[in-house]
Design a protein around this motif. Structure first.
Motif, PDB file in Angstrom:
ATOM      1  N   ILE A 114      -4.769 -59.175   9.579  1.00 25.35           N
ATOM      2  CA  ILE A 114      -5.901 -58.602  10.303  1.00 25.35           C
ATOM      3  C   ILE A 114      -6.932 -59.682  10.615  1.00 25.35           C
ATOM      4  O   ILE A 114      -7.165 -60.577   9.819  1.00 25.35           O
ATOM      5  N   SER A 115      -7.505 -59.602  11.784  1.00 24.85           N
ATOM      6  CA  SER A 115      -8.478 -60.592  12.246  1.00 24.85           C
ATOM      7  C   SER A 115      -9.754 -60.521  11.409  1.00 24.85           C
ATOM      8  O   SER A 115     -10.180 -59.442  10.999  1.00 24.85           O
ATOM      9  N   ALA A 116     -10.371 -61.658  11.178  1.00 24.45           N
ATOM     10  CA  ALA A 116     -11.616 -61.706  10.401  1.00 24.45           C
ATOM     11  C   ALA A 116     -12.713 -60.886  11.070  1.00 24.45           C
ATOM     12  O   ALA A 116     -13.552 -60.299  10.398  1.00 24.45           O
ATOM     13  N   ARG A 117     -12.685 -60.797  12.393  1.00 20.69           N
ATOM     14  CA  ARG A 117     -13.736 -60.039  13.074  1.00 20.69           C
ATOM     15  C   ARG A 117     -13.503 -58.537  13.002  1.00 20.69           C
ATOM     16  O   ARG A 117     -14.366 -57.755  13.383  1.00 20.69           O
ATOM     17  N   ARG A 118     -12.362 -58.101  12.512  1.00 21.56           N
ATOM     18  CA  ARG A 118     -12.077 -56.673  12.343  1.00 21.56           C
ATOM     19  C   ARG A 118     -11.843 -56.308  10.883  1.00 21.56           C
ATOM     20  O   ARG A 118     -11.401 -55.220  10.567  1.00 21.56           O
ATOM     21  N   TYR A 119     -12.132 -57.202   9.972  1.00 18.50           N
ATOM     22  CA  TYR A 119     -11.805 -57.039   8.558  1.00 18.50           C
ATOM     23  C   TYR A 119     -12.694 -56.011   7.863  1.00 18.50           C
ATOM     24  O   TYR A 119     -12.243 -55.263   7.010  1.00 18.50           O
ATOM     25  N   PHE A 120     -13.980 -55.966   8.213  1.00 18.55           N
ATOM     26  CA  PHE A 120     -14.908 -55.058   7.550  1.00 18.55           C
ATOM     27  C   PHE A 120     -14.950 -53.738   8.319  1.00 18.55           C
ATOM     28  O   PHE A 120     -15.689 -53.576   9.280  1.00 18.55           O
ATOM     29  N   CYS A 121     -14.150 -52.796   7.883  1.00 16.87           N
ATOM     30  CA  CYS A 121     -13.871 -51.567   8.616  1.00 16.87           C
ATOM     31  C   CYS A 121     -15.119 -50.764   8.964  1.00 16.87           C
ATOM     32  O   CYS A 121     -15.206 -50.197  10.049  1.00 16.87           O
ATOM     33  N   GLN A 122     -16.090 -50.703   8.047  1.00 17.31           N
ATOM     34  CA  GLN A 122     -17.254 -49.848   8.267  1.00 17.31           C
ATOM     35  C   GLN A 122     -18.262 -50.436   9.251  1.00 17.31           C
ATOM     36  O   GLN A 122     -19.306 -49.859   9.469  1.00 17.31           O
ATOM     37  N   GLN A 123     -17.922 -51.548   9.866  1.00  9.15           N
ATOM     38  CA  GLN A 123     -18.741 -52.002  10.984  1.00  9.15           C
ATOM     39  C   GLN A 123     -18.596 -51.031  12.144  1.00  9.15           C
ATOM     40  O   GLN A 123     -19.523 -50.852  12.929  1.00  9.15           O
ATOM     41  N   CYS A 124     -17.422 -50.411  12.263  1.00  6.19           N
ATOM     42  CA  CYS A 124     -17.145 -49.506  13.378  1.00  6.19           C
ATOM     43  C   CYS A 124     -16.782 -48.089  12.926  1.00  6.19           C
ATOM     44  O   CYS A 124     -17.079 -47.129  13.623  1.00  6.19           O
ATOM     45  N   HIS A 125     -16.110 -47.956  11.809  1.00  3.61           N
ATOM     46  CA  HIS A 125     -15.610 -46.665  11.342  1.00  3.61           C
ATOM     47  C   HIS A 125     -16.541 -46.100  10.272  1.00  3.61           C
ATOM     48  O   HIS A 125     -16.947 -46.813   9.367  1.00  3.61           O
ATOM     49  N   VAL A 126     -16.861 -44.806  10.400  1.00  9.47           N
ATOM     50  CA  VAL A 126     -17.738 -44.144   9.439  1.00  9.47           C
ATOM     51  C   VAL A 126     -17.075 -42.879   8.927  1.00  9.47           C
ATOM     52  O   VAL A 126     -16.276 -42.268   9.631  1.00  9.47           O
TER      53      VAL A 126
END
Length: 156
Positions: A114-126
């Motif tokens: 997984i890309s580092a820019r998509r690694y922290f899921c709760q940046q987009c998903h709640v």
């Protein structure tokens, strides 16, 4: 003359500040409480834990999380979400795999992980909650608009 002007400005500032403190209870704030008092915090909305995916309201909307994620560790060393949602775990977990876009770098190259820019899921998903909207909203998704624009004979 300059000294007198400075003294007058300072005195006006002191008088104005004392009047503002006295009128502090009369100022209408966004949090609907006096400035000098801490209001009671609103209740936190309960997370829905029904494992039912919600319909997305618009194209490319990140899906909401249909289960509790309390205590999930997501940091530089561990991403608990990937224990179920990684390519290698979806068959056993029956969870949807993360989108292939999560494996792309900013130049559009596909990566093995997984890309580092998509690694922290709760940046987009709640997590899905039962929270009431904070503001009135008359948003209609594209499906609603299409249904409304069709005549009764065209609907099926």
């Amino acid at each position: 003359m300059k000294r007198i002007a400075i003294v007058v400005v300072v005195l006006l500032g002191v008088v104005g500040a004392s009047l503002a403190v006295g009128a502090g209870n009369q100022i209408d704030t966004l949090r609907k409480a006096a400035i000098d008092r801490e209001p009671e915090a609103p209740a936190i909305a309960q997370v829905e834990n029904n494992d039912i995916r919600r319909k997305r309201a618009y194209p490319m909307q990140p899906p909401t999380i249909p289960h509790k994620i309390d205590g999930y560790q997501v940091d530089l060393k561990v991403n608990r979400c990937m224990a179920c949602h990684s390519r290698h775990r979806t068959e056993a977990s029956q969870a949807p795999m993360v989108s292939v876009t999560h494996f792309m770098d900013r130049d559009g190259n596909f990566l093995a992980e997984i890309s580092a820019r998509r690694y922290f899921c709760q940046q987009c998903h709640v997590p899905q909650t039962n929270a009431r909207p904070l503001l009135a909203n008359d948003f209609h998704d594209i499906d609603d608009l299409l249904r409304a624009s069709q005549s009764p004979s065209q609907q099926h």
